[in-house]
Design an enzyme around this catalytic site. Structure first.
Site, short mmCIF file in Angstrom:
data_model
loop_
_atom_site.label_atom_id
_atom_site.label_comp_id
_atom_site.label_asym_id
_atom_site.label_seq_id
_atom_site.Cartn_x
_atom_site.Cartn_y
_atom_site.Cartn_z
N LYS A 118 1.72 -3.91 -26.38
CA LYS A 118 0.57 -3.41 -25.60
C LYS A 118 0.60 -1.89 -25.51
CE LYS A 118 1.78 -5.70 -21.87
NZ LYS A 118 2.98 -6.37 -22.40
N ARG A 127 -1.88 -8.38 -14.10
CA ARG A 127 -0.83 -9.30 -14.51
C ARG A 127 -0.87 -10.60 -13.71
NH1 ARG A 127 2.89 -5.21 -16.62
NH2 ARG A 127 4.51 -6.20 -17.83
N ARG A 140 13.91 -1.92 -28.39
CA ARG A 140 12.98 -0.89 -27.88
C ARG A 140 13.76 0.31 -27.36
NH1 ARG A 140 8.11 -2.35 -23.97
NH2 ARG A 140 9.67 -3.38 -22.69
N ARG A 191 15.55 0.81 -21.72
CA ARG A 191 15.14 0.54 -20.34
C ARG A 191 16.08 -0.46 -19.69
NH1 ARG A 191 8.82 -0.73 -20.69
NH2 ARG A 191 9.47 -2.36 -19.24
N ARG A 240 11.53 -12.11 -17.36
CA ARG A 240 10.19 -11.52 -17.50
C ARG A 240 9.28 -12.42 -18.32
NH1 ARG A 240 11.76 -5.95 -19.76
NH2 ARG A 240 9.54 -5.52 -19.85
#
Ligand code: ADP
Ligand code: ADP
Ligand code: ZN
Length: 214
Positions: free
Chosen positions: A13, A88, A127, A160, A171
């Site tokens: 996203k 969300r 990531r 992160r 998540r």
């Protein structure tokens, strides 16, 4: 043009939203980035949000909705915006729609980037994010020119805290329970567009541009 990005954590996203924002010259509004900036600055909001984010849970709607509704009322949003990571939950979507309809406005496109759960953990563990300029990379799929260093600003990249595999699983659960119902919600509003997020980054973007128009 008012656009919402939908998709699991790690679906791409943010990667796509940044390119959309550049091409169409509209602001990229990421609630995750807003929370992380607040956490870094040690604000009240940041302190409250941190407990949820570190555990892979959603920040409560009460702390999230007004923030976004105020943000999209700012002047730079007059020609539209791309929302990344909001809404969300169904209540968040309903609040946004209500606030927009008071001004005779509505969301034009909800772009759902589809990536199977099996690919998500790999995406997240690879990531790397730039703490200075917000750019995002992937150690295998979207590498930097110099390992661990941002192409754009030269800062040292970070992993992160919430991209650890245990937190990613939580998540993903949260995504399936609380966020996925938004797909039907926007389908019913006739603004849902589905994009295959397993293609490479450029292909995904080209597909999106076909939807939005040049
Ligand atoms: P990702 O890019 O992996 O989808 P984000 O950067 O969008 O993650 O969000 C990071 C975290 O911030 C989320 O896991 C959640 O805790 C919190 N968060 C972001 N946006 C929202 C929102 N709209 N509602 C509630 N929590 C949010
Ligand atoms: P989200 O905002 O949905 O959480 P990101 O845009 O941060 O997702 O992407 C998650 C990770 O996957 C990042 O490391 C990013 O560089 C990488 N990524 C994004 N798009 C693709 C793609 N099409 N193919 C492979 N990796 C991708
Ligand atoms: Zn950078």
């Amino acid at each position: 043009m008012k656009i919402i990005m939908l998709g699991a954590p790690g679906a791409g996203k943010g990667t796509q939203a940044k390119q959309i924002a550049d091409k169409y010259n509209i602001p990229h509004i990421s609630t995750g980035d807003i929370f992380r900036a607040n956490m870094k600055a040690g604000t009240e909001l940041g302190k409250k949000a941190k407990g949820y984010i570190d555990h892979g849970l959603l920040v409560p709607d009460e702390l999230t909705v007004d923030l976004v509704i105020d943000r999209v009322a700012e002047n730079d949003c007059l020609n539209g915006y791309v929302l990344d990571g909001f809404p969300r939950t169904i209540p968040q979507a309903e609040c946004l729609d209500q606030a927009l309809s008071l001004k005779g406005e509505k969301i034009d496109y909800a772009i759902n980037i589809e990536v199977p759960d099996e690919d998500i953990v790999n995406r997240m563990s690879g990531r790397r994010a730039c703490p200075s300029c917000g750019a995002t990379y992937h150690i295998v799929h979207i590498p930097t020119k110099v390992e661990g260093v941002c192409n754009r600003c030269g800062s040292k990249l970070v992993l992160r805290d919430d991209d650890k595999p245990e937190t990613v699983k939580r998540r993903l659960d949260v995504y399936h329970k609380q966020t996925k119902p938004l797909i039907d919600y926007y389908e019913n509003k006739k603004v849902l567009m589905v994009v295959d997020g397993t293609q490479d980054m450029e292909r995904v973007f080209n597909t999106i541009v076909k939807i939005l128009g040049a």
